[in-house]
Design a protein around this motif. Structure first.
Motif, PDB file in Angstrom:
ATOM      1  N   ALA A  44       0.846  -1.202   0.000  1.00  0.00           N
ATOM      2  CA  ALA A  44       0.000   0.000   0.000  1.00  0.00           C
ATOM      3  C   ALA A  44       0.882   1.252   0.000  1.00  0.00           C
ATOM      4  O   ALA A  44       0.601   2.229  -0.718  1.00  0.00           O
ATOM      5  N   TYR A  45       1.939   1.186   0.780  1.00  0.00           N
ATOM      6  CA  TYR A  45       2.887   2.312   0.827  1.00  0.00           C
ATOM      7  C   TYR A  45       3.463   2.571  -0.570  1.00  0.00           C
ATOM      8  O   TYR A  45       3.524   3.713  -1.039  1.00  0.00           O
ATOM      9  N   ASP A  46       3.830   1.502  -1.227  1.00  0.00           N
ATOM     10  CA  ASP A  46       4.408   1.639  -2.577  1.00  0.00           C
ATOM     11  C   ASP A  46       3.386   2.196  -3.570  1.00  0.00           C
ATOM     12  O   ASP A  46       3.752   2.810  -4.564  1.00  0.00           O
ATOM     13  N   ALA A  47       2.101   1.962  -3.264  1.00  0.00           N
ATOM     14  CA  ALA A  47       1.041   2.513  -4.119  1.00  0.00           C
ATOM     15  C   ALA A  47       0.708   3.951  -3.728  1.00  0.00           C
ATOM     16  O   ALA A  47      -0.200   4.552  -4.297  1.00  0.00           O
ATOM     17  N   GLY A  48       1.403   4.466  -2.732  1.00  0.00           N
ATOM     18  CA  GLY A  48       1.243   5.880  -2.385  1.00  0.00           C
ATOM     19  C   GLY A  48       0.591   6.183  -1.045  1.00  0.00           C
ATOM     20  O   GLY A  48       0.483   7.337  -0.647  1.00  0.00           O
ATOM     21  N   VAL A  49       0.153   5.144  -0.325  1.00  0.00           N
ATOM     22  CA  VAL A  49      -0.523   5.381   0.957  1.00  0.00           C
ATOM     23  C   VAL A  49       0.493   5.832   2.015  1.00  0.00           C
ATOM     24  O   VAL A  49       1.544   5.214   2.189  1.00  0.00           O
ATOM     25  N   ARG A  50       0.161   6.926   2.716  1.00  0.00           N
ATOM     26  CA  ARG A  50       1.026   7.416   3.792  1.00  0.00           C
ATOM     27  C   ARG A  50       0.281   7.547   5.120  1.00  0.00           C
ATOM     28  O   ARG A  50       0.857   7.943   6.119  1.00  0.00           O
ATOM     29  N   VAL A  51      -1.006   7.242   5.090  1.00  0.00           N
ATOM     30  CA  VAL A  51      -1.818   7.365   6.304  1.00  0.00           C
ATOM     31  C   VAL A  51      -2.455   6.011   6.614  1.00  0.00           C
ATOM     32  O   VAL A  51      -3.256   5.497   5.821  1.00  0.00           O
ATOM     33  N   PHE A  52      -2.052   5.430   7.746  1.00  0.00           N
ATOM     34  CA  PHE A  52      -2.551   4.115   8.131  1.00  0.00           C
ATOM     35  C   PHE A  52      -3.244   4.190   9.486  1.00  0.00           C
ATOM     36  O   PHE A  52      -2.849   4.955  10.356  1.00  0.00           O
ATOM     37  N   GLY A  53      -4.279   3.375   9.642  1.00  0.00           N
ATOM     38  CA  GLY A  53      -4.978   3.278  10.920  1.00  0.00           C
ATOM     39  C   GLY A  53      -4.883   1.876  11.467  1.00  0.00           C
ATOM     40  O   GLY A  53      -5.027   0.899  10.724  1.00  0.00           O
TER      41      GLY A  53
END
Ligand SMILES: *Cc1c(COP(=O)(O)O)cnc(C)c1O
Length: 230
Positions: A44-53
């Motif tokens: 997900a990070y590699d797909a651009g996600v920077r906000v995780f819950g």
């Protein structure tokens, strides 16, 4: 694929914003990665996600230690007082404050570190016995009390709406939370802003966005079903 689901969710948010004349940049998508292994979060990070819950302290801190530093972590689950110390200063926002005793502990840990910890007050909007959160009618009192703790800063409200088949059923509840946040804002309480409304999950985030959510917490819609047995 994760990347496609992510894109679908983001598009749905954009469309929901468009329907009600909101700017999509007002809405933060929190990718709820609980139970998922770090490899999946990395994807997900590699797909651009920077906000995780995440909803469990140990899982949260373990994942934090293994993933890049530029991730913004959100604590969205029920928080026990004895675990506050492990996340104080490490998460962007604690969404789940529903008692003054918890707020006091967060305050203590903030003071120890010389920081101010941003929090949301969690409301049990459906008054469901199985859910955490305070009743809507008790919110203002908790906000007033907590506002006196100068190590915490109240940024808004959070709710987990009931599970419903038709997300339209939750619209009045989201609307009520929005109204409540406006009422609280109008009280002009020092140390309290009502800029954040954390509401909407996989089943109802579009309705939540239409009703004013500024943060949506989406797990299944991005990562697929969770398996709690592994
Ligand atoms: C698990 C969880 C979510 C995400 O739920 P989905 O239905 O998978 O999107 C959102 N908020 C909280 C507090 C959660 O625990």
């Amino acid at each position: 694929m994760l990347k496609d689901s992510l894109e679908t969710v983001q598009n749905n948010i954009n469309e929901a914003c468009k329907r009600v004349g909101r700017d999509p940049s007002e809405v933060t998508l929190i990718a709820v990665s609980k139970t998922k292994p770090v490899e999946v979060l990395q994807e997900a990070y590699d797909a651009g996600v920077r906000v995780f819950g995440e909803n469990k302290v140990q899982e949260l801190t373990s994942k934090m230690d293994q993933l890049p530093d530029d991730i913004h972590w959100h604590m969205i689950g029920h928080l026990q007082r004895n675990k506050v110390k492990y996340i104080a200063g490490r998460v962007e926002l604690i969404h789940s404050v529903d008692t003054f005793r918890l707020a006091e502990e967060i305050n203590i840990q903030a003071k120890k570190r010389g920081i101010i910890i941003p929090i949301l007050v969690e409301i049990n909007i459906g008054n469901e016995e199985t859910k955490f959160g305070i009743r809507a009618e008790d919110t203002l009192e908790l906000v007033r009390q907590t506002a006196q703790l100068d190590g915490v800063s109240i940024k808004g409200l959070m709710t987990i709406a009931p599970y419903v088949v038709d997300s339209e059923e939750n619209r009045p509840l989201f609307h009520k939370i929005r109204d409540l946040s406006i009422d609280i804002r109008n009280e002009n309480i020092h140390n309290v802003s009502m800029d954040i409304l954390s509401m909407g999950m996989t089943n109802d985030y579009e309705v939540a966005v239409e009703e004013g959510a500024t943060m949506v917490r989406v797990g299944t819609g991005i990562f697929g079903e969770r398996n709690y047995n592994i």
